[in-house]
Every structure is written in C-alpha cells, then in structure tokens.
Design a protein around this motif. Structure first.
Motif, mmCIF file in Angstrom:
data_model
loop_
_atom_site.group_PDB
_atom_site.id
_atom_site.type_symbol
_atom_site.label_atom_id
_atom_site.label_comp_id
_atom_site.label_asym_id
_atom_site.label_seq_id
_atom_site.Cartn_x
_atom_site.Cartn_y
_atom_site.Cartn_z
ATOM 1 N N LEU A 170 -7.083 -1.770 8.649
ATOM 2 C CA LEU A 170 -6.921 -2.456 7.363
ATOM 3 C C LEU A 170 -6.540 -1.523 6.224
ATOM 4 O O LEU A 170 -5.758 -1.880 5.354
ATOM 5 N N LEU A 214 -23.858 -0.783 -9.206
ATOM 6 C CA LEU A 214 -22.485 -0.683 -8.672
ATOM 7 C C LEU A 214 -21.498 -0.368 -9.793
ATOM 8 O O LEU A 214 -20.509 0.308 -9.593
ATOM 9 N N LYS A 268 0.851 -1.194 0.000
ATOM 10 C CA LYS A 268 0.000 0.000 0.000
ATOM 11 C C LYS A 268 0.878 1.232 0.000
ATOM 12 O O LYS A 268 1.966 1.218 0.593
ATOM 13 N N LEU A 302 -21.887 -8.715 3.680
ATOM 14 C CA LEU A 302 -22.819 -7.856 4.420
ATOM 15 C C LEU A 302 -23.466 -6.847 3.459
ATOM 16 O O LEU A 302 -24.680 -6.626 3.494
ATOM 17 N N ALA A 303 -22.636 -6.269 2.582
ATOM 18 C CA ALA A 303 -23.146 -5.252 1.658
ATOM 19 C C ALA A 303 -24.222 -5.831 0.754
ATOM 20 O O ALA A 303 -25.286 -5.231 0.562
HETATM 21 C C1 HEM Z 1 -21.722 -1.819 -1.752
HETATM 22 C C2 HEM Z 1 -21.011 -1.578 -0.712
HETATM 23 C C3 HEM Z 1 -19.508 -1.603 -0.672
HETATM 24 C C4 HEM Z 1 -18.598 -1.286 -1.638
HETATM 25 C C5 HEM Z 1 -18.866 -0.841 -3.049
HETATM 26 C C6 HEM Z 1 -17.282 -1.465 -1.062
HETATM 27 C C7 HEM Z 1 -16.101 -1.266 -1.750
HETATM 28 C C8 HEM Z 1 -14.855 -1.483 -1.228
HETATM 29 C C9 HEM Z 1 -13.607 -1.322 -1.931
HETATM 30 C C10 HEM Z 1 -13.486 -0.874 -3.366
HETATM 31 C C11 HEM Z 1 -12.606 -1.610 -1.079
HETATM 32 C C12 HEM Z 1 -11.097 -1.578 -1.380
HETATM 33 C C13 HEM Z 1 -10.640 -0.198 -0.929
HETATM 34 C C14 HEM Z 1 -9.157 -0.055 -0.682
HETATM 35 O O1 HEM Z 1 -8.403 -1.031 -0.736
HETATM 36 O O2 HEM Z 1 -8.786 1.080 -0.452
HETATM 37 C C15 HEM Z 1 -13.203 -1.944 0.181
HETATM 38 C C16 HEM Z 1 -12.488 -2.272 1.292
HETATM 39 C C17 HEM Z 1 -13.065 -2.485 2.514
HETATM 40 N N1 HEM Z 1 -14.403 -2.542 2.795
HETATM 41 FE FE1 HEM Z 1 -15.904 -2.313 1.506
HETATM 42 N N2 HEM Z 1 -17.427 -1.839 0.234
HETATM 43 C C18 HEM Z 1 -18.760 -1.942 0.518
HETATM 44 C C19 HEM Z 1 -19.341 -2.309 1.713
HETATM 45 C C20 HEM Z 1 -18.642 -2.602 2.845
HETATM 46 C C21 HEM Z 1 -19.251 -3.020 4.095
HETATM 47 C C22 HEM Z 1 -20.744 -3.222 4.352
HETATM 48 C C23 HEM Z 1 -18.239 -3.175 4.979
HETATM 49 C C24 HEM Z 1 -18.408 -3.626 6.389
HETATM 50 C C25 HEM Z 1 -18.123 -3.076 7.425
HETATM 51 C C26 HEM Z 1 -16.983 -2.864 4.282
HETATM 52 C C27 HEM Z 1 -15.729 -2.895 4.850
HETATM 53 C C28 HEM Z 1 -14.549 -2.765 4.147
HETATM 54 C C29 HEM Z 1 -13.235 -2.860 4.757
HETATM 55 C C30 HEM Z 1 -12.958 -3.105 6.222
HETATM 56 C C31 HEM Z 1 -12.308 -2.688 3.728
HETATM 57 C C32 HEM Z 1 -10.780 -2.747 3.830
HETATM 58 C C33 HEM Z 1 -10.392 -4.149 3.383
HETATM 59 C C34 HEM Z 1 -8.909 -4.392 3.276
HETATM 60 O O3 HEM Z 1 -8.109 -3.446 3.118
HETATM 61 O O4 HEM Z 1 -8.547 -5.572 3.342
HETATM 62 N N3 HEM Z 1 -17.277 -2.536 2.999
HETATM 63 N N4 HEM Z 1 -14.574 -1.876 0.070
#
Ligand code: HEM
Length: 433
Positions: free
Chosen positions: A116, A331, A104, A409-410
């Motif tokens: 994270l 999306l 990163k 969850l999403a």
């Molecule tokens: C439609 C809904 C969602 C979309 C489009 C989405 C999209 C994304 C994307 C693109 C990333 C990568 C971002 C990065 O690396 O900077 C990400 C990471 C993450 N998302 Fe989601 N997300 C959604 C819903 C959720 C939900 C409901 C949660 C639950 C709490 C969540 C928790 C996380 C976490 C913790 C990360 C970091 C994961 C990592 O670095 O391993 N997201 N999400």
C-alpha cells in the motif's frame, strides 16, 4: 575546403559555475513555482530538504518555515509543503469529473511497490479493497479476545513491576507488536512473555532512519550508488531475516493477490500497526504525567464507569469521551508519523486549497506543522483535551484527520490499553528518566 573534425571540448570549472548560476536564476525567477515563498537555498537546491531529513527533525523545521512564511512553502525547487487541513483531501482524495489525480511520489516505489505504501493508484486501490474488510470496525471488534489476551499480559507484567520505574515505551511496543504479529502473520513475537525486544523491534527502529536516507538519495541520481552503503550490514541481514520470518509463519489459506504482495504487506502491517500505536500511547502517558489534573479527570471517568475491569471492552470504551479526547489531543501534539507522504501533481497540474499548482510538482503535508497551525487549533502548543469534547465554543473548530486504514484497530487498541492502565495504576514520571 575539407571540414576538420571538431575538437572535443570539456567543461571547465568556469562553465560549471556559469551553469549553476543560470540554473539558480531560473529556479528563483522563472520556474513555475517561483511565486511561492520559502528560503532561497531551498528554491535553488534540494540539499536543504535532504539535510532536514538527515537531522531527523523535518517536521519541526518545516513547521518553523510555515511559521516564518505562510501556509504554502517551497521546500525544494520542485516541491511545496502545505499546512492547511483542507489540503488532506485535495492531495490524497479521489478527483471528480475525470480530473487527473495526484500520485504517490514514484521514488517511494523503490522501497515498497508491492504494498500500500508505494503502490501506484491502480494497485493501491486493489490492495486497499482486499484489505478493507479485515480493517472494518466489525472485523476489528471480532478480534477483541485476541487483543485482550495481550493487554491482560501487559497488565500482569506491569503489576509484577509495580512500584519500580518501568520503560513504558518498550512495554507499549512489546504489546502492540505481539497484537499485530498475531493478527497479521498468525503468531505473536513473544515480546511480552520474555519480556524483551524481538529482533523485529530493533530492525524496525533501526531501519526507519536509514530507509528515509535511502529514499532521499533517490532525488540525487549521481549519488544513488551510495544507497546500499547507507544501511548498516547487520541491519540488512536482519531485514532479510524478517522477510523469511514473515514467509515461514504466514498462515496457509487465502491469498488475495500474490505471495510477494502478502509478504510485503505483512511487513508493512507490522511496522505501520505497532510502532504508531505504541508511540501514541507513549506520548499520551508522558502528557498525562506532565498534566496530573488531566490524569485525575481520566481516572475519574474510567473508575466511575466500571465497577470491575472485565467491563472494559470494545463497546464500553467507546462511551468514554474524556479518554477519546485525551488520545486525540496526544495524537495532535505527538503525531507518530513524522514524515510526509510525498505526492506529485499530474502533468496538467491541479488545484490545492484553491491554489493552482503546476504539473509534476511534489507536494507534502506534514502532520506536526498542520496540527500546530493556530488557524485551526487554539493555543496549538498546549495540551488541552477539552478541544475535542465540543463543550468550549472557543475550541469548536478544532479537528483532526487521519488517512489510515488501521484507524479502527489503532483506536480500539489504544483506548483499551489506556483505560486499563488508568484503571489499574496511578503513574508519574520517573526521576531517572
Ligand atoms: C495511532 C496509530 C496510527 C497512526 C497515527 C497512523 C497513521 C497513519 C498515517 C498518517 C498514514 C498515511 C501514511 C502515508 O500515506 O504515507 C497511515 C497509513 C497506513 N496505516 Fe496507519 N496509523 C496508525 C495505526 C495503524 C494500525 C494499527 C495499522 C494496522 C495494521 C495501520 C496501517 C496502515 C496502513 C496499511 C497504511 C497505508 C494505507 C494506504 O496507503 O492506503 N496504521 N497510517
């Protein structure tokens, strides 16, 4: 003959111009990234990229650059943007055979090294392993009664307002915030009850913009001292308050890593898990209102599958192909994460989409431009949910990828909310909007 002490020299304006010229010529013709196409201004300076961020539409502007040049564009002297779906796994995936991994962008750690989003590889794997169980499909399915409690309240509130224009963006945000608040810190924010925005909501929306400025200023060491002034004082006060809030309402018990990690993760989960799903639902609602024939198909699917609202649950919504296709297509058209998660290649370099990339290169893949790439999606700017149903051979290659721990969850939350909204209401865009 005695040596005279050297007279201290200072650089003149002419020297600065000369040095800048040498740097520009180096960047344009001799830099390891000079073979990649892109605007000349971006090849010699980081300022155009910072301005794109500042204007708030980097995803659209980067898409225009890909359209003008090709799938790999030089967006700053040491930074490339990719528009290939295959780049996801090459940039974010684990390498086999001991090959160096892309890490990163270390500048992210300035804002979030205890969670994270900003952790280095080692800590990231530790955090991800600790959280993975709680995000499995099974664990999420077990939370259904909790999730339903808030969806029931949303539907009740909307019935109270039926016939009047309502701001669905707010209602969706209030719902997802109450759900994720209850799931991650053990208490809802009470948004649906009041109904009004908790200060968390205003803090989240307010912070995201300024945090992106602060992150970008890290690339300009001479101007780093400006960072504290970029976030308005009131917002800083609210941010501090939300950390205290998270700490006070945290459930005692399991502590997988450290206390600071937990507080930081609670904040990340609330941000990542509320606004993203709410934005997906908002985009979906808008697109359905703009395409009434798709809304009718969706209503037909939901109404023909359920004779009572109680039948809409985790298992039954997974059997609604049209609902899933509508969400996937929304999306794709409106990916909620507009920014890219910048990574950096290892010192020895790497290969991305079969292209050798020099070491220490910053690499990006933005969702919006990638999902609008006509090489992957037929008629990429049109809303065509059928592309995810696999019935039209023209659209057979269309696919979507999401590197998100909260995916289960999403999808559960958004499918349940959408199915129940469509079951209960007819909707159209308000003339006031
Ligand atoms: C439609 C809904 C969602 C979309 C489009 C989405 C999209 C994304 C994307 C693109 C990333 C990568 C971002 C990065 O690396 O900077 C990400 C990471 C993450 N998302 Fe989601 N997300 C959604 C819903 C959720 C939900 C409901 C949660 C639950 C709490 C969540 C928790 C996380 C976490 C913790 C990360 C970091 C994961 C990592 O670095 O391993 N997201 N999400």
């Amino acid at each position: 003959m005695p040596f005279l002490p050297a007279k201290p020299t200072s650089l003149t304006n002419g020297d600065f111009v000369f040095l800048a010229l040498v740097c520009a010529i180096y960047c344009l013709y001799f830099h390891p990234l000079s073979r990649f196409p892109g605007p000349t201004t971006s090849a010699i300076s980081r300022i155009p990229l910072a301005l794109r961020q500042y204007r708030g539409r980097p995803h659209v502007e980067i898409a225009e650059l890909h359209h003008k040049y090709c799938n790999i564009v030089r967006i700053a002297p040491d930074q490339l943007s990719f528009q290939n779906l295959d780049a996801w796994k090459d940039i974010y995936g684990h390498r086999k055979g001991g090959a160096g991994e892309n890490s990163k962008d270390p500048r992210r750690q300035v804002l979030s090294k205890n969670n994270l989003l900003g952790a280095d590889r080692e800590n990231h794997s530790l955090f991800r392993r600790s959280l993975a169980h709680g995000f499995s499909a099974q664990a999420i399915a077990e939370q259904q009664p909790l999730i339903n409690k808030y969806i029931d309240l949303l539907i009740k509130r909307l019935h109270e307002n039926a016939g009047n224009p309502v701001n669905m963006v707010s209602w969706y945000n209030w719902t997802t915030l109450d759900i994720i608040g209850d799931l991650s810190v053990g208490e809802p924010f009470g948004c649906l009850k009041k109904p009004q925005s908790h200060f968390w909501v205003t803090t989240i929306f307010g912070s995201l913009k300024y945090l992106s400025y602060v992150r970008h200023i890290e690339y300009f060491p001479l101007f780093k001292f400006l960072s504290p002034f970029l976030i308005p004082k009131e917002l800083q006060r609210q941010q501090n308050a939300h950390y205290i809030d998270a700490l006070m309402s945290r459930k005692p018990g399991t502590r997988p890593i450290t206390q600071l990690d937990i507080i930081d993760h609670a904040a990340v989960l609330v941000i990542a898990g509320s606004q993203t799903t709410a934005t997906t639902l908002s985009g979906t609602t808008y697109l359905l209102c703009k395409h009434p024939h798709v809304l009718s198909k969706l209503q037909a699917e939901v109404q023909s599958n359920f004779s009572s609202e109680d039948e809409i649950d985790f298992n039954s919504v997974s059997r609604l192909p049209c609902t899933m296709a509508v969400l996937n297509e929304s999306l794709r058209i409106y990916p909620p994460v507009a920014v890219s998660s910048t990574h950096v290649t290892p010192p020895e370099g790497g290969v991305i989409c079969s292209e050798p990339i020099p070491g220490n290169t910053y690499i990006d893949i933005f969702h919006w431009p990638t999902y609008r790439n006509s090489q992957y999606f037929v008629e990429p700017n049109s809303f065509i949910p059928e592309r995810f149903l696999g019935i039209d051979p023209r659209l057979a290659n269309d696919k979507l990828d999401l590197n998100c721990i909260g995916k289960n969850l999403a999808y559960l939350e958004s499918r349940l909310v959408l199915a129940r909204i469509v079951y209960n209401f007819d909707m159209e865009l308000s003339r006031q909007s």
